[in-house]
Design an enzyme around this catalytic site. Structure first.
Site, PDB file in Angstrom:
ATOM      1  N   GLY A 145       7.645   3.019   9.886  1.00 57.94           N
ATOM      2  CA  GLY A 145       7.381   2.880   8.471  1.00 57.94           C
ATOM      3  C   GLY A 145       5.889   2.770   8.197  1.00 57.94           C
ATOM      4  O   GLY A 145       5.085   2.526   9.104  1.00 57.94           O
ATOM      5  N   CYS A 146       5.515   2.936   6.935  1.00 58.39           N
ATOM      6  CA  CYS A 146       4.100   2.939   6.574  1.00 58.39           C
ATOM      7  C   CYS A 146       3.480   1.546   6.686  1.00 58.39           C
ATOM      8  O   CYS A 146       2.422   1.378   7.307  1.00 58.39           O
ATOM      9  CB  CYS A 146       3.910   3.505   5.169  1.00 58.39           C
ATOM     10  SG  CYS A 146       4.962   2.762   3.898  1.00 58.39           S
ATOM     11  N   TYR A 147       4.125   0.539   6.114  1.00 59.81           N
ATOM     12  CA  TYR A 147       3.603  -0.824   6.246  1.00 59.81           C
ATOM     13  C   TYR A 147       3.574  -1.286   7.710  1.00 59.81           C
ATOM     14  O   TYR A 147       2.585  -1.880   8.160  1.00 59.81           O
ATOM     15  CB  TYR A 147       4.432  -1.804   5.420  1.00 59.81           C
ATOM     16  CG  TYR A 147       4.232  -1.747   3.933  1.00 59.81           C
ATOM     17  CD1 TYR A 147       2.976  -1.888   3.347  1.00 59.81           C
ATOM     18  CD2 TYR A 147       5.326  -1.591   3.074  1.00 59.81           C
ATOM     19  CE1 TYR A 147       2.804  -1.854   1.979  1.00 59.81           C
ATOM     20  CE2 TYR A 147       5.166  -1.559   1.695  1.00 59.81           C
ATOM     21  CZ  TYR A 147       3.903  -1.694   1.154  1.00 59.81           C
ATOM     22  OH  TYR A 147       3.741  -1.669  -0.219  1.00 59.81           O
TER      23      TYR A 147
END
Length: 342
Positions: A145-147
């Site tokens: 995921g990005c976070y």
């Protein structure tokens, strides 16, 4: 040439995959799948492809390709993966279905049943700078995921080296609106987002268990974090500010040296010079990440800051980086773009 398929190409990450792959010298995109738009040309839905891609979107019956990128909502990829793998097709999943190793954790946080839990053992977590050796030679990659990408790049080297405490880590992250996808939702309307700044998913964001899982692996012990994401009125980018206690006798120089040792030979990760702090614009449209830190002796805590583009290093660019590893290409192939500025 490596033959490529993309499932879910009309979403933001799917479009970004196509944009980047269109400039990749070693691949040919032969299949674009969309459940909602089959029969239409991709350029009719995404006019920015008019001069470069005129492919007709097909149903989600995937033909024989070397690798398929699955840019799909959670719960769908896990139902499709086994059949594709049995046909010899490599999978890079940009969704959440194979990121979490524990099926109960996945089902608790995502509130859907996992369609094929046995495949979780075969999936490899695809953050190349931290897990490159595990990715090589595999067939099922769980794109992070990005976070979690922004958080791990800052934290994992320091945790592995024992330079920061594993308890009490606080992650305060801000993302552009594209991270929420293309869905029409009231709280993402222009009038709701513009000139506004808000926290969301406080204490319940689905990237929390992914971050905790990977940080726990780094120290071989359970790590629990406070993670709060925020929505910023901009299109792209993630800026993550992290607070952590340092272990006894550790200096700011020790922390910086750890990062340098880990990243100085990494083409996409940049430890910034003293006094310069990451900005989302530094990474805009690129696969690059920017890091900086400062130790606060008053609190005995270090402040870590990282910046990435949520659609590139946080999604599609990282997926292509993983593909390059799978097929023995230099990781920078097709990803040499510098950021857009201003």
């Amino acid at each position: 040439m490596i033959t490529i398929g993309i499932l879910g190409v009309t979403g933001y990450t799917g479009q970004e995959l196509l944009r980047l792959l269109n400039n990749h010298p070693e691949v040919k995109v032969t299949y674009l799948g969309s459940s909602s738009s089959a029969g239409k040309r991709i350029s009719d839905i995404c006019p920015h492809f008019q001069d470069s891609v005129d492919t007709v979107l097909e149903t989600e019956d995937v033909p024989d390709v070397d690798v398929v990128f699955m840019a799909l909502p959670h719960g769908i990829a896990s139902a499709r993966a086994r059949e594709l793998l049995q046909r010899g097709i490599k999978i890079i999943d940009l969704g959440a279905d194979f990121r979490l190793k524990d099926v109960a954790t996945y089902e608790s946080w995502y509130r859907v049943a996992h369609a094929d839990p046995t495949l979780l053992k075969e999936a490899v977590y695809g953050l190349p700078e931290l897990y490159r050796e595990q990715i090589t030679g595999k067939t099922l990659i769980a794109n992070p995921g990005c976070y979690p990408t922004a958080s791990q790049l800052a934290l994992v080297p320091l945790l592995r080296a024992g330079l920061i405490e594993m308890n009490g880590i606080i992650i305060d992250a801000k993302s552009g609106v594209s991270g929420a996808g293309r869905g029409i939702v009231q709280n993402l309307h222009y009038s709701e987002v513009n000139e506004n700044f808000k926290a969301y998913g406080v204490g319940v964001h689905r990237h929390t268990p992914e971050i905790e899982q990977q940080l726990s692996d780094a120290v071989n012990s359970p790590v629990v974090i406070n993670f709060t994401p925020h929505l910023v009125p901009m299109t792209r980018g993630i800026l993550t500010t992290i607070y952590a206690a340092i272990t006894s006798g550790v200096s700011e120089e020790d922390l910086k040296n750890c990062w340098h040792l880990m990243y100085d030979n990494e083409p996409f990760i940049h430890v910034m010079p003293e006094g310069e702090w990451p900005q989302t614009k530094y990474a805009y449209g690129s696969n690059h990440a920017y890091l900086q830190l400062r130790y606060d002796p008053r609190t005995n805590r270090v402040v870590l800051v990282s910046a990435i583009d949520n659609l590139v290093k946080g999604a599609s660019g990282q997926a292509i980086q993983n593909m390059n590893i799978l097929f023995g290409l230099p990781e920078t192939t097709g990803l040499q773009h510098t950021a857009l500025w201003p």
